[in-house]
Design an enzyme around this catalytic site. Structure first.
Site, mmCIF file in Angstrom:
data_model
loop_
_atom_site.group_PDB
_atom_site.id
_atom_site.type_symbol
_atom_site.label_atom_id
_atom_site.label_comp_id
_atom_site.label_asym_id
_atom_site.label_seq_id
_atom_site.Cartn_x
_atom_site.Cartn_y
_atom_site.Cartn_z
ATOM 1 N N TYR A 175 0.852 -1.044 0.013
ATOM 2 C CA TYR A 175 0.053 -0.016 0.073
ATOM 3 C C TYR A 175 0.785 1.247 0.002
ATOM 4 O O TYR A 175 1.815 1.208 0.708
ATOM 5 C CB TYR A 175 -0.917 0.123 1.264
ATOM 6 C CG TYR A 175 -1.564 1.496 1.378
ATOM 7 C CD1 TYR A 175 -3.086 1.484 0.939
ATOM 8 C CD2 TYR A 175 -1.245 2.387 1.906
ATOM 9 C CE1 TYR A 175 -3.710 2.413 0.830
ATOM 10 C CE2 TYR A 175 -1.840 3.567 2.091
ATOM 11 C CZ TYR A 175 -3.281 3.758 1.321
ATOM 12 O OH TYR A 175 -3.959 4.756 1.543
ATOM 13 N N GLU A 230 -3.208 7.513 -4.552
ATOM 14 C CA GLU A 230 -3.128 6.175 -3.513
ATOM 15 C C GLU A 230 -3.132 5.140 -4.564
ATOM 16 O O GLU A 230 -3.654 5.151 -5.634
ATOM 17 C CB GLU A 230 -4.443 6.067 -2.938
ATOM 18 C CG GLU A 230 -4.421 4.583 -1.919
ATOM 19 C CD GLU A 230 -5.838 4.645 -1.385
ATOM 20 O OE1 GLU A 230 -5.826 4.892 -0.115
ATOM 21 O OE2 GLU A 230 -6.669 4.261 -1.941
#
Ligand code: ADP
Ligand code: MG
Length: 391
Positions: A108, A196
């Site tokens: 992530y 993101e």
């Protein structure tokens, strides 16, 4: 302002961040053709302004162009409900057909604004691909954060520290350093409030790649980028929100039953707080701004009434720039036009307040005026309780 995954990937790619080969399609036939181009085996990805698509059936590996086409037919026909969409879901109008990548590890990586420190913050985790909130709650030690100094910027050694913390070594680690620095460039140059990548992956062949991408542009900076308005997909917005923006009104949908018309964001916040304290649940809030006209108030009122969840209306206006009698005229006009019979409570104060109250009380509407904010909030909550009791 949000954009789709495929649009975000186009931006990342332009900044040298590797993404899978893909094609965006608007029809099931295009999906079939794109799948053929990928060699049959590919990943079909519904494009909606929300994550969590994988678990909701919006991201699937297929093995045949025909299979891709059938899946596309099914997806185009429906709304996709994920934990991020709300119960009504979002309509699928575009599908990304992507090469199927052999994934070895998922990470992530994001950069966003940290309002507390008034800085950008980088967040990374070796536990990618799953709910990052869950990782943060259960195993906070697996989340690495870095506060980015606005004067110094993001330095290579800091990016390297993050790459090493993710367990990367050798040339993949250096690839990750470049990727992090490039992502920071996207963040600044494209005026984003969020970039993101979840998951960022290392492929079985040892390449680093952005497998999913989410970019949110800062609405206040949209005017600096001529191409942004064309990137907007209006099918992903609430029609009432689109209507409100036409009249330069700020409309936010909430999940209660009291429609709120307020002037000024601060007053809106206070209104929601007081309503909640009195046991009420706001259905939305609509900020008509400082110097609204009679027509603007009328449009605002109509937008609130189009929200099927609204069972009562609360108007909280401070007549400074805007005169209370003008607001009263706007309300009366709009209520007459759409034949509104819902209970309305108005709390007004300021310029021409007596005239405004007189106009409302003589209007024949189901309207009450509160003496102050607390009193008015209690009234609308009680009026709704009473009308519930009638049913
Ligand atoms: P969402 O976050 O909305 O669920 P993602 O794009 O992250 O959607 O996809 C979900 C999962 O599907 C990813 O975590 C990844 O494991 C897998 N995936 C997505 N795209 C590909 C692809 N092109 N090749 C192989 N696997 C993929
Ligand atoms: Mg994802």
């Amino acid at each position: 302002m949000n954009i789709h995954e495929y649009q975000a990937k186009e931006i990342l790619s332009a900044y040298g961040i590797p993404v899978p080969r893909g094609r965006v399609a608007l029809t099931a036939d295009q999906v079939e053709r794109a799948a053929k181009e990928m060699g049959g085996r590919c990943v079909v990805k519904a494009q909606i302004h929300a994550g969590g698509r994988g678990k909701a059936g919006g991201v699937k590996l297929v093995f045949h162009p025909e299979e891709a086409q059938n899946l596309a037919k099914e997806l185009f026909g429906r709304s996709l409900v994920t934990p991020q969409t709300g119960p009504q879901g979002l309509r699928v109008r575009r599908i990304l057909v992507e090469e199927a990548v052999e994934i070895a590890r998922e990470f992530y990586l994001s950069m966003t604004l940290d309002r507390g420190s008034s800085r950008y913050i980088l967040i990374a985790s070796a536990e990618g691909g799953v709910e990052i909130e869950e990782v943060a709650a259960k195993t906070p030690e697996k989340i690495h954060t870095l506060s980015i100094d606005p004067l110094i910027g993001l330095r290579p050694y800091q990016a390297r520290k993050i790459a090493l913390a993710l367990g990367l070594t050798g040339s993949v680690c250096e690839d990750c350093v470049s990727l992090i620095l490039n992502l920071h460039k996207v963040l600044l140059e494209k005026d984003c409030s969020l970039v993101e990548i979840n998951p960022l992956v290392v492929t079985k062949a040892g390449w680093l790649m952005a497998m999913d991408a989410k970019i949110t542009f800062d609405d206040n900076a949209v005017f600096r980028h001529r191409e942004y308005p064309d990137m907007m997909d209006y099918s992903q917005l609430d029609p009432l929100e689109i209507n409100a923006s036409k009249y330069d009104l700020a409309y936010i949908k909430l999940d209660g039953n009291i429609g709120c018309m307020v002037n000024g964001a601060g007053l809106a916040m206070a209104t929601l707080d007081v309503l909640k304290e009195c046991g009420g649940e706001p259905a939305n809030f609509l900020d008509v701004g400082g110097g609204a006209t009679r027509e603007k108030v009328a449009e605002a009122f109509k937008i609130i009434l189009q929200d099927g969840d609204v069972k009562g209306i609360f108007v909280n206006i401070f007549g400074g720039i805007m005169r209370c009698d003008i607001i009263a005229h706007g309300i009366i006009e709009a209520a007459a036009e759409v034949k509104c019979t819902l209970p309305i409570v108005v709390r007004m104060d300021g310029s021409q307040v007596e005239e405004g109250k007189r106009l409302l009380s003589e209007s024949g509407l189901n309207v009450q005026c509160g003496d102050n904010l607390g009193d008015a909030a209690q009234r609308i909550v009680q009026m709704l309780k009473a009308s519930n009791g009638d049913n």
